[in-house]
Design a protein around this motif. Structure first.
Motif, PDB file in Angstrom:
ATOM      1  N   HIS A   3       0.793  -1.222   0.000  1.00  0.00           N
ATOM      2  CA  HIS A   3       0.000   0.000   0.000  1.00  0.00           C
ATOM      3  C   HIS A   3       0.828   1.277   0.000  1.00  0.00           C
ATOM      4  O   HIS A   3       0.645   2.134  -0.870  1.00  0.00           O
ATOM      5  CB  HIS A   3      -0.957  -0.041   1.202  1.00  0.00           C
ATOM      6  N   PRO A   4       1.777   1.452   0.931  1.00  0.00           N
ATOM      7  CA  PRO A   4       2.496   2.738   0.963  1.00  0.00           C
ATOM      8  C   PRO A   4       3.223   3.040  -0.332  1.00  0.00           C
ATOM      9  O   PRO A   4       3.302   4.203  -0.743  1.00  0.00           O
ATOM     10  CB  PRO A   4       3.486   2.540   2.115  1.00  0.00           C
ATOM     11  N   ILE A   7       1.062   4.631  -2.801  1.00  0.00           N
ATOM     12  CA  ILE A   7       0.844   6.047  -2.488  1.00  0.00           C
ATOM     13  C   ILE A   7       2.003   6.881  -3.009  1.00  0.00           C
ATOM     14  O   ILE A   7       1.817   7.948  -3.592  1.00  0.00           O
ATOM     15  CB  ILE A   7       0.675   6.221  -0.972  1.00  0.00           C
ATOM     16  N   LEU A   8       3.220   6.353  -2.836  1.00  0.00           N
ATOM     17  CA  LEU A   8       4.393   7.089  -3.338  1.00  0.00           C
ATOM     18  C   LEU A   8       4.356   7.191  -4.862  1.00  0.00           C
ATOM     19  O   LEU A   8       4.707   8.231  -5.424  1.00  0.00           O
ATOM     20  CB  LEU A   8       5.675   6.400  -2.883  1.00  0.00           C
ATOM     21  N   VAL A   9       3.938   6.116  -5.505  1.00  0.00           N
ATOM     22  CA  VAL A   9       3.835   6.166  -6.965  1.00  0.00           C
ATOM     23  C   VAL A   9       2.827   7.224  -7.374  1.00  0.00           C
ATOM     24  O   VAL A   9       3.081   8.045  -8.280  1.00  0.00           O
ATOM     25  CB  VAL A   9       3.443   4.783  -7.522  1.00  0.00           C
ATOM     26  N   ALA A  10       1.721   7.238  -6.688  1.00  0.00           N
ATOM     27  CA  ALA A  10       0.707   8.248  -7.011  1.00  0.00           C
ATOM     28  C   ALA A  10       1.274   9.633  -6.781  1.00  0.00           C
ATOM     29  O   ALA A  10       1.062  10.552  -7.601  1.00  0.00           O
ATOM     30  CB  ALA A  10      -0.537   8.011  -6.139  1.00  0.00           C
ATOM     31  N   ALA A  11       2.006   9.801  -5.672  1.00  0.00           N
ATOM     32  CA  ALA A  11       2.599  11.111  -5.397  1.00  0.00           C
ATOM     33  C   ALA A  11       3.554  11.509  -6.499  1.00  0.00           C
ATOM     34  O   ALA A  11       3.565  12.672  -6.948  1.00  0.00           O
ATOM     35  CB  ALA A  11       3.323  11.073  -4.050  1.00  0.00           C
ATOM     36  N   THR A  12       4.322  10.560  -6.982  1.00  0.00           N
ATOM     37  CA  THR A  12       5.259  10.863  -8.069  1.00  0.00           C
ATOM     38  C   THR A  12       4.524  11.327  -9.315  1.00  0.00           C
ATOM     39  O   THR A  12       4.874  12.347  -9.925  1.00  0.00           O
ATOM     40  CB  THR A  12       6.077   9.601  -8.396  1.00  0.00           C
ATOM     41  N   SER A  47       2.912  12.289   4.000  1.00  0.00           N
ATOM     42  CA  SER A  47       2.174  11.333   4.832  1.00  0.00           C
ATOM     43  C   SER A  47       2.923  10.025   4.966  1.00  0.00           C
ATOM     44  O   SER A  47       2.730   9.281   5.912  1.00  0.00           O
ATOM     45  CB  SER A  47       0.801  11.088   4.223  1.00  0.00           C
ATOM     46  N   GLN A  48       3.752   9.739   3.994  1.00  0.00           N
ATOM     47  CA  GLN A  48       4.488   8.473   4.043  1.00  0.00           C
ATOM     48  C   GLN A  48       5.807   8.587   4.781  1.00  0.00           C
ATOM     49  O   GLN A  48       6.501   7.590   4.964  1.00  0.00           O
ATOM     50  CB  GLN A  48       4.735   7.966   2.617  1.00  0.00           C
ATOM     51  N   MET A  49       6.170   9.809   5.163  1.00  0.00           N
ATOM     52  CA  MET A  49       7.453   9.956   5.829  1.00  0.00           C
ATOM     53  C   MET A  49       7.329   9.548   7.288  1.00  0.00           C
ATOM     54  O   MET A  49       6.311   9.831   7.939  1.00  0.00           O
ATOM     55  CB  MET A  49       7.920  11.415   5.769  1.00  0.00           C
ATOM     56  N   PRO A  50       8.341   8.931   7.815  1.00  0.00           N
ATOM     57  CA  PRO A  50       8.317   8.635   9.255  1.00  0.00           C
ATOM     58  C   PRO A  50       8.450   9.928  10.068  1.00  0.00           C
ATOM     59  O   PRO A  50       9.098  10.878   9.622  1.00  0.00           O
ATOM     60  CB  PRO A  50       9.534   7.720   9.432  1.00  0.00           C
ATOM     61  N   ARG A  51       7.793   9.921  11.218  1.00  0.00           N
ATOM     62  CA  ARG A  51       7.905  11.102  12.079  1.00  0.00           C
ATOM     63  C   ARG A  51       9.268  11.093  12.753  1.00  0.00           C
ATOM     64  O   ARG A  51       9.845  10.046  13.054  1.00  0.00           O
ATOM     65  CB  ARG A  51       6.798  11.061  13.131  1.00  0.00           C
TER      66      ARG A  51
END
Lengths: 274, 692, 150
Positions: A3-4, A7-12, A47-51
């Motif tokens: 899943h994540p 999301i990154l692909v979509a962000a790209t 949103s995908q980055m670690p805090r």
């Protein structure tokens, strides 16, 4: 793929489309949509980055990163080069802030002074000399916009995905190579970090510093030589009308006179080129 | 003081040093004095060779008292030039019955070894002596030539090569120096390379020799595969084992160690082909007359006295191989007899003095082949004896012709001058002695050596393997002797007798040559007159040569006993009569009844004989039509094929990248951003390829 | 606190990648030579951010020192690039990189833009003027609150 990563692909992809929409093109409609898509893309990425840790640290970092990245996007997308340069300055300030977050205080100051203070201002001088109004046709036209935006976005996407996937599950080797907080407190985050940097710079890397100094001198001399010997004499006669080269020569004459090139003449030159 | 090994090395080393010195210093430093290194080097080399001869003689005398050895030889191993271990694939024991001490060591070891034996010693003395005199003669003859230093460098190089040729003890080295003398011959024939005839003659000599050398090379290969070594001598290894040399003592000592049959005949015929090329025997004789385009001293030295005898030397050296074959000697004799007759028939009508001498050289070489072809020890030694005497009188004749040519301003056509005996008395007298020797007038050296050959042939015709053949050859040799006497004196009389005629080219030049030219003539004349008689009556020459291992072999292993060449009174009288008759006919025709000559010529021409002889039997033309033309056509066809078919294919392949380039050129737009984008896309492709 | 450091590294590396990518896109698409130069500098910034992050992770000052050298080299680059751009501008009268393709293959035609963008009409405003010393400048209202150009 999980899943994540989707999301990154979509962000790209969103980033690529947003950059394409924002970049100057012949018919540059849709930049508001670009802003929206870009924001969504950046948000997805964030949103995908670690805090990092505490929410205060997180928020400081996020604000600085957002300023840096948005200013960078603005730098490459603004039509008026003067604005671009100013946005670049803002991006540099954001970078300096990021350096501060990392504990690299000297670099933050150096970036602000050298880049924002010296280099950027020199560029602004040149921009003012060349084209203060930002109405040139070449600022409103891009080169292979779609392909370039896609390529850049894909590179960023791949780098981000790789970074996240590697660092969220670090290998033992990588984890073992990390310094402990104790070491860091005596090293890069020490009591006198700039002193440590200075001693390393003028101790271990003394020869490199000397070489860099020689390089700066050579660049100085080279720049002076280029300006001193590179001038062209103005053409002896006024070229015929209708010749594209002649049109450029005319523009050059206008610039050579010290006046700002008249926008109508520049545009006329562009029309000849069609 | 000087041991045999020292002398053996000195003889070739001195001319080599002279060559290097002349080549290095001649152009800039020595200039007009360029002859000194060559003359000194060759002269000292001659002295060394003479010392060597005496030492070998002394050694031979001692060896006679010793245990059983085949003749006398001393081999000086200098170094091993190449050694390929286990190069041959011969199974142990073959060929033939192998004694236990022969082991199957098939190393391809090329030893640079020099050998001293009577044959070599005689050849060395002959070569260096004639060379020395010719070098002295050349000081006068080549005076003021722009290539003065070059000439002496070549001459010294030739002497080095020739002395090495006769003293090496290995077939490969023999081949190398065989080629080296060919190279020197080529360089010296084409010495005046600006002259198209000289350049063409040099090329012709080289190419015709190439055919012979090709045969020789094949012969050497066959020797290697048959005998497993190329060394003449035995090699004793550290292990105590012996590799039998092709002509080594251990092989010669026992009969039956030589390969017989077809392979032996093949080897001999291939070697004979090489000898035919170098010694200008039919069918490869055509290069020698053209070689007269070179400077006359060169003709005297290389193309009369020394280099052309290399074939004779080689056959004499390989006599055991020829013996083993059985038939090969008859082929040698046949070729020699035919060539002798053919060349003398051509020489009868030629008008170019040097060409007459060239054909006479071919004819006399044919005589030597006849002697060798007799196959018996007297025959072979007679051939070598004739080589020895011929070297003197033919060099004398050539140098005399050169002297005439020098005085006549380069004219050499005997129809254009005459009656020179008063103007050139020394040349006249020495030339007369040379002619008498060549014509085998009784008492002169040519008479005795030729007589020995005739005796050997005559004996073979009485009892031998094929008496009929040798009888015919004996008759042919007698006819040749008659023709030789006739054409020799025809040339002599036309040149020196009759009304005095001098061509206009001579100008005021028509006088006797300088001392440096006449002195060698006189010395050679003395030798031409007396050397034959001296050795004939003492029998020293043939007895000495009989101690050569190669020549001692047939005497040891065949029924005929080693005896001194018999004096056959009948043959001697006959040959004397023939010579006198030839001389007398020439004297009558050209001095008494000159009109008859024209009538006789016309009569001969009516049946085509004169034209045939004058046209050299049209052998050159035949070669041109049969060999040169087809080869030129083939070359042209190959050229065409290469030019249009092969090159066409290559061009076609070349078109592919050009076409690709033409397509890809459009990518070179000069736009920076285009290049940058291409780089980024390339990086992208690489990243994706790495990740996927 | 290894988690903390790893997360910090991740975030900074992604920011560095973003800066690098954006600079790359700018370098590839913009035709103004100065903007191209700024984009190249931005790529250097992205690299610098990454270097500093790695240096912190490994507690190694060399990361920062390398950035210092990057800044030095960038300064040299800026000096030379400015001089070159100035020369080029003097020759052709504008900053379009597409005019400089003289090194193309000889059989290729020169590059021509087939379509040019609409340029908004020039709205001329008053240029700033200097009032002689000693007098109070009387600025028009339009000048004080709006400028159409810098």
């Amino acid at each position: 793929m999980n899943h994540p990563q989707w999301i990154l692909v979509a962000a790209t992809l969103l980033g690529a489309v947003a950059m394409w929409l924002l970049l100057p093109r012949v018919r540059d409609r849709g930049w508001p949509l670009g802003i929206v898509l870009g924001a969504i893309g950046l948000g997805l990425l964030a949103s995908q980055m670690p805090r990092i840790g505490h929410w205060t640290t997180d928020s400081v970092f996020l604000v600085l990163a957002a300023v840096t990245v948005v200013a960078a996007v603005a730098t490459v997308t603004f039509r008026n080069p003067v604005y671009s340069a100013i946005w670049f300055g803002l991006s540099l300030l954001g970078t300096a802030g990021l350096f501060l977050v990392q504990g690299a205080a000297f670099l933050a100051v150096a970036t602000v002074i050298v880049y924002a203070g010296a280099i950027l201002v020199t560029f602004l001088f040149l921009l003012m000399l060349a084209d203060p109004q930002g109405r040139a046709y070449y600022d409103r036209i891009g080169w292979e916009t779609s392909l370039s935006a896609f390529a850049g976005a894909v590179i960023v996407g791949i780098l981000s995905m790789t970074t996240i996937s590697v660092l969220t599950n670090p290998s033992d080797q990588l984890a073992a190579a990390a310094a402990t907080d104790q070491q860091r407190a005596e090293g890069v985050l020490g009591e006198y970090p700039i002193a440590g940097l200075g001693s390393a710079l003028f101790g271990t890397h003394l020869i490199a510093v000397e070489v860099a100094g020689a390089l700066l001198l050579a660049a100085l001399v080279g720049a002076a030589a280029i300006v001193a010997h590179g001038r062209v004499k103005p053409p002896p006669e006024i070229p015929e009308k209708g010749d594209p080269a002649a049109a450029r020569q005319t523009g050059q004459e206008a610039a050579g006179d010290g006046e700002p090139a008249s926008p109508t003449r520049t545009h006329a030159a562009a029309e000849h080129r069609r | 003081m000087f041991s045999i090994p020292t002398l053996l090395v000195l003889v070739p080393a001195l001319p080599l040093a002279a060559t290097l010195a002349t080549a290095a210093l001649g152009k800039k430093v020595l200039r007009e004095q360029s002859h000194w290194p060559a003359v000194a080097g060759i002269g000292l080399s001659f002295l060394a060779a003479l010392l060597l001869l005496f030492q070998v003689r002394a050694a031979v005398a001692q060896a006679d008292a010793g245990p059983v050895r085949i003749g006398y030889e001393e081999v000086v191993r200098l170094w091993t030039w190449a050694n390929v271990e286990g190069a041959g694939g011969m199974e142990p024991g073959s060929p033939g019955p192998s004694p236990p001490r022969q082991i199957a060591l098939m190393d391809f070891a090329v030893e640079v070894a020099l050998r001293a034996d009577p044959l070599t010693a005689v050849m060395l003395v002959t070569v260096t002596f004639v060379s020395f005199l010719v070098a002295v003669y050349s000081i006068g003859y080549m005076h003021e030539d722009p290539g003065y230093w070059r000439f002496f460098a070549y001459i010294a190089l030739f002497v080095f090569s020739m002395t090495m040729l006769v003293s090496v003890s290995n077939f490969l080295m023999l081949y190398i120096f065989w080629e080296a003398v060919g190279l020197c011959s080529y360089l010296l024939i084409g010495f005046w390379y600006q002259k198209p005839e000289a350049a063409a003659a040099g090329k012709k000599a080289f190419l015709v020799n190439r055919i012979g050398d090709f045969g020789f090379a094949l012969g050497v290969f066959l020797i290697w595969t048959t005998y497993g070594t190329l060394n003449f001598h035995d090699t004793i290894h550290d292990t105590g084992l012996t590799t039998m040399g092709v002509l080594g003592q251990s092989r010669l000592a026992e009969p039956g160690l030589f390969v017989a049959g077809g392979i032996a005949t093949a080897i001999c015929l291939l070697l004979l082909l090489g000898a035919c090329g170098k010694s200008a025997q039919f069918p490869l004789h055509v290069w020698l007359p053209d070689a007269m385009e070179g400077p006359t001293p060169v003709s005297a030295l290389i193309h009369a006295a020394t280099m052309v005898t290399a074939g004779i030397y080689m056959i004499a050296r390989c006599a055991p191989l020829f013996h083993a074959s059985g038939d090969a000697f008859q082929a040698v004799a046949l070729i020699g007899g035919f060539t002798a007759l053919l060349a003398s028939a051509i020489a009868v009508t030629q008008t170019d003095l040097k060409r007459i001498l060239a054909y006479s050289t071919i004819s006399q070489l044919g005589y030597m082949f006849l002697g060798l072809g007799a196959g018996t020890l007297p025959g072979i030694t007679a051939g070598m004896f004739h080589l020895f005497t011929h070297a003197f009188f033919k060099a004398l004749l050539f140098l005399g012709a050169g002297s005439v040519m020098h005085a006549m301003g380069g004219v050499i056509d005997i129809r254009r001058f005459g009656g020179l005996r008063h103007r050139m008395p020394t040349t006249h007298w020495t030339f007369l002695i040379g002619c008498l020797a060549l014509a085998a007038f009784p008492g002169f050296s040519g008479f005795f050596s030729k007589d020995e050959i005739l005796v050997a042939l005559h004996e073979n015709s009485l009892d031998g393997p094929s008496p009929a053949l040798y009888h015919i050859l004996y008759l042919a040799a007698s006819a040749t002797a008659f023709l030789t006497a006739f054409y020799t004196f025809r040339a002599f009389i036309l040149t020196f007798y009759g009304p005095e005629r001098i061509p206009h080219e001579a100008g005021d030049h028509a006088h006797e040559s300088p001392n440096s030219m006449t002195l060698p003539l006189v010395i050679l004349a003395i030798f031409s007159a007396f050397v034959g008689a001296w050795f004939f009556f003492t029998h020293g020459f043939s007895e000495f040569l009989a101690h050569t291992p190669s020549l001692a072999y047939p005497a040891m292993h065949t029924e005929e006993a080693a005896h001194a060449p018999s004096v056959h009174a009948g043959v001697m009288v006959a040959s004397a009569l023939v010579a006198v008759a030839g001389i007398g006919l020439a004297w009558l025709l050209y001095l008494r009844w000159p009109k008859t000559v024209d009538r006789l010529t016309a009569a001969m021409d009516a049946v085509g004989l004169y034209r045939l002889s004058f046209g050299k039997f049209y052998i050159d033309q035949a070669y041109h039509v049969l060999v040169v033309r087809p080869l030129a056509g083939l070359a042209w066809a190959s050229y065409w094929f290469d030019r249009y078919v092969v090159d066409g294919l290559v061009d076609l392949i070349g078109l592919a990248p050009r076409g690709a380039g033409a397509v890809l050129r459009s990518l070179q737009s000069g736009m920076v951003q285009f290049y940058a984008l291409a780089m980024v896309l390339g990086v992208l492709v690489l990243i994706v390829a790495l990740l996927v | 606190m290894i988690e903390h450091e790893l997360n910090l590294l991740t975030n900074f590396l992604v920011v560095g990648a973003l800066l690098f990518g954006i600079g790359l896109i700018g370098f590839l698409t913009r035709r103004n030579m100065i903007i191209m130069f700024l984009s190249a500098e931005m790529m250097l910034q992205g690299v610098s951010v990454s270097l500093v992050a790695w240096g912190r992770y490994f507690n190694d000052l060399d990361g920062q020192i390398l950035v210092i050298f990057i800044i030095a080299v960038a300064a040299c680059e800026a000096a030379l690039a400015l001089a070159l751009i100035l020369m080029l501008f003097q020759r052709r009268g504008n900053l379009d990189i597409a005019l400089w393709h003289d090194l193309r293959e000889s059989n290729l035609p020169p590059y021509v833009d087939h379509e040019l963008p609409e340029i908004p009409p020039y709205q001329s405003g008053p240029w700033p003027t200097l009032t002689p010393a000693g007098r109070r400048p009387d600025l028009p209202q339009q000048e004080t609150d709006y400028r159409s150009h810098v």
